[in-house]
Design an enzyme around this catalytic site. Structure first.
Site, PDB file in Angstrom:
ATOM      1  N   LYS A   1       0.848  -1.198   0.000  1.00 17.32           N
ATOM      2  CA  LYS A   1       0.000   0.000   0.000  1.00 17.32           C
ATOM      3  C   LYS A   1       0.883   1.247   0.000  1.00 17.32           C
ATOM      4  O   LYS A   1       0.616   2.215  -0.713  1.00 17.32           O
ATOM      5  CB  LYS A   1      -0.949  -0.015   1.214  1.00 17.32           C
ATOM      6  CG  LYS A   1      -2.041  -1.068   1.101  1.00 17.32           C
ATOM      7  CD  LYS A   1      -2.840  -1.262   2.394  1.00 17.32           C
ATOM      8  CE  LYS A   1      -3.830  -2.419   2.248  1.00 17.32           C
ATOM      9  NZ  LYS A   1      -4.634  -2.676   3.460  1.00 17.32           N
TER      10      LYS A   1
ATOM     11  N   GLN B   1      -4.431  -1.301   9.798  1.00 16.02           N
ATOM     12  CA  GLN B   1      -4.458  -2.643   9.210  1.00 16.02           C
ATOM     13  C   GLN B   1      -5.091  -3.637  10.186  1.00 16.02           C
ATOM     14  O   GLN B   1      -4.721  -3.698  11.358  1.00 16.02           O
ATOM     15  CB  GLN B   1      -3.029  -3.074   8.836  1.00 16.02           C
ATOM     16  CG  GLN B   1      -2.947  -4.371   8.063  1.00 16.02           C
ATOM     17  CD  GLN B   1      -3.580  -4.312   6.665  1.00 16.02           C
ATOM     18  OE1 GLN B   1      -3.669  -3.254   6.054  1.00 16.02           O
ATOM     19  NE2 GLN B   1      -4.034  -5.442   6.176  1.00 16.02           N
TER      20      GLN B   1
ATOM     21  N   ASP C   1     -10.717   3.337   4.448  1.00 14.46           N
ATOM     22  CA  ASP C   1     -11.173   1.950   4.351  1.00 14.46           C
ATOM     23  C   ASP C   1     -12.697   1.864   4.273  1.00 14.46           C
ATOM     24  O   ASP C   1     -13.238   0.815   3.914  1.00 14.46           O
ATOM     25  CB  ASP C   1     -10.721   1.158   5.593  1.00 14.46           C
ATOM     26  CG  ASP C   1      -9.384   0.468   5.398  1.00 14.46           C
ATOM     27  OD1 ASP C   1      -9.131  -0.034   4.291  1.00 14.46           O
ATOM     28  OD2 ASP C   1      -8.600   0.431   6.374  1.00 14.46           O
TER      29      ASP C   1
HETATM   30  N1  GUN Z   1      -7.258  -6.460   6.514  1.00 13.90           N
HETATM   31  C1  GUN Z   1      -7.707  -7.214   5.485  1.00 13.90           C
HETATM   32  N2  GUN Z   1      -8.200  -6.421   4.524  1.00 13.90           N
HETATM   33  C2  GUN Z   1      -8.058  -5.147   4.948  1.00 13.90           C
HETATM   34  C3  GUN Z   1      -8.389  -3.892   4.383  1.00 13.90           C
HETATM   35  O1  GUN Z   1      -8.937  -3.759   3.283  1.00 13.90           O
HETATM   36  N3  GUN Z   1      -8.075  -2.814   5.144  1.00 13.90           N
HETATM   37  C4  GUN Z   1      -7.505  -2.920   6.352  1.00 13.90           C
HETATM   38  N4  GUN Z   1      -7.258  -1.809   7.023  1.00 13.90           N
HETATM   39  N5  GUN Z   1      -7.186  -4.065   6.903  1.00 13.90           N
HETATM   40  C5  GUN Z   1      -7.471  -5.184   6.212  1.00 13.90           C
END
Ligand code: GUN
Length: 287
Positions: free
Chosen positions: A50, A94, A117
């Site tokens: 990311k 995350q 998100d």
């Molecule tokens: N863990 C698994 N998928 C995601 C996501 O799309 N965003 C975040 N922040 N954590 C995750």
């Protein structure tokens, strides 16, 4: 029939180029704070990807790696700082978080205007009501992939297997918004194969290999495999390999949904900055 593979990697590269142009055009500085608590290796990889994607398009990644033993109050304090920091236009925590931390409480602590998100109940509620602000990245990326491959959704039978707040539920809402007949199936669904076999568009987001096999898929269906599972050192999805001979379109793992999730996150991150710069109206002021 052998399915055409939907190339998420190629489309994501196109989206990143588009986002890079937009970042240049809008002329506001964009900072995405990424918060990783602990050492989970898969999460560390996702965060690194990311951050790399951010750099590529001109978004500044602001790295926060925190100790596995951090308390919930400690993490809330970090989030409050990020909420108040003007350099930080987006916040991504995350998941999953270590067990001493209540995920829902953390999700609610992120200011909705920085919630790239789309996990905050305010943004999830906006999607629920058909007026999306930030929709979750994985389902948003899948929608973009479906558009790219001209998959007809209006009136189509769409089945989502998995009911998580991150993928399953927002996915069903986005499909519904495009006038699909959306069904959510899950681990307690009776005769799952009968439900999935009816799908013109089948999205599988369970986190278990071989959840869907060829006999559970309608000939020519579009199958979106959200799973990323490591089996004997190889990455596999939730859909078994024999589905290639049954589906019309199919996302590979890796190289299908994964890159599109990151692309959609970048789009949301730009959107957050534009809300904060007053270039777009955020429909809500509080939480
Ligand atoms: N863990 C698994 N998928 C995601 C996501 O799309 N965003 C975040 N922040 N954590 C995750």
């Amino acid at each position: 029939m052998t399915a055409v593979l939907m190339d998420g990697k190629a489309l994501a590269a196109k989206v990143r180029a588009e986002v890079a142009r937009e970042v240049e055009e809008i002329g506001v500085s964009i900072g995405l704070a990424t918060v990783l608590v602990g050492e989970d290796p898969a999460s560390a990889v996702y965060i690194r990807r990311k951050q790399e994607a951010c750099r590529e398009v001109g978004i500044e990644p602001i790295d926060h790696k925190l100790d596995e033993s951090l308390s919930e109050e400690g993490l809330l304090a970090v989030i409050e700082e990020l909420n108040a920091d003007d350099r930080v236009t987006g916040i991504l925590v995350q998941l999953p978080l270590p067990e001493q931390i209540d995920e829902d409480r953390i999700i609610r602590a992120v200011h909705p205007i920085k919630d790239v998100d789309g996990f905050h109940p305010t943004n999830a509620g906006q999607l629920f009501q058909g007026n999306p602000t930030f929709a979750a990245a994985t389902p948003s990326g899948i929608m973009e992939l479906l558009r790219e491959y001209d998959v007809a959704l209006k009136g189509a039978r769409a089945v989502v297997v998995g009911r998580s707040n991150i993928v399953g539920k927002p996915m069903a809402l986005l499909l519904l918004a495009e006038h699909a007949t959306a069904t959510i199936a899950h681990s307690r669904t009776q005769d799952l194969g009968a439900v999935t076999k009816d799908a013109d568009v089948l999205v599988v987001a369970v986190g278990r290999p071989e959840t869907v096999t060829a006999g559970m898929v309608k000939a020519g269906a579009t199958v979106i495999d959200v799973g990323i599972n490591r089996v004997n050192g190889t990455l596999v999805g939730d859909v078994s390999v024999d589905v290639r001979d049954q589906a019309g379109l199919l996302t590979p793992v890796p190289g299908g949904v994964g890159p599109m999730t990151i692309a959609a996150l970048l789009r949301n991150t730009v959107r957050a900055a534009r809300y904060q710069a007053g270039q777009l109206a955020f429909p809500l002021d509080g939480r």
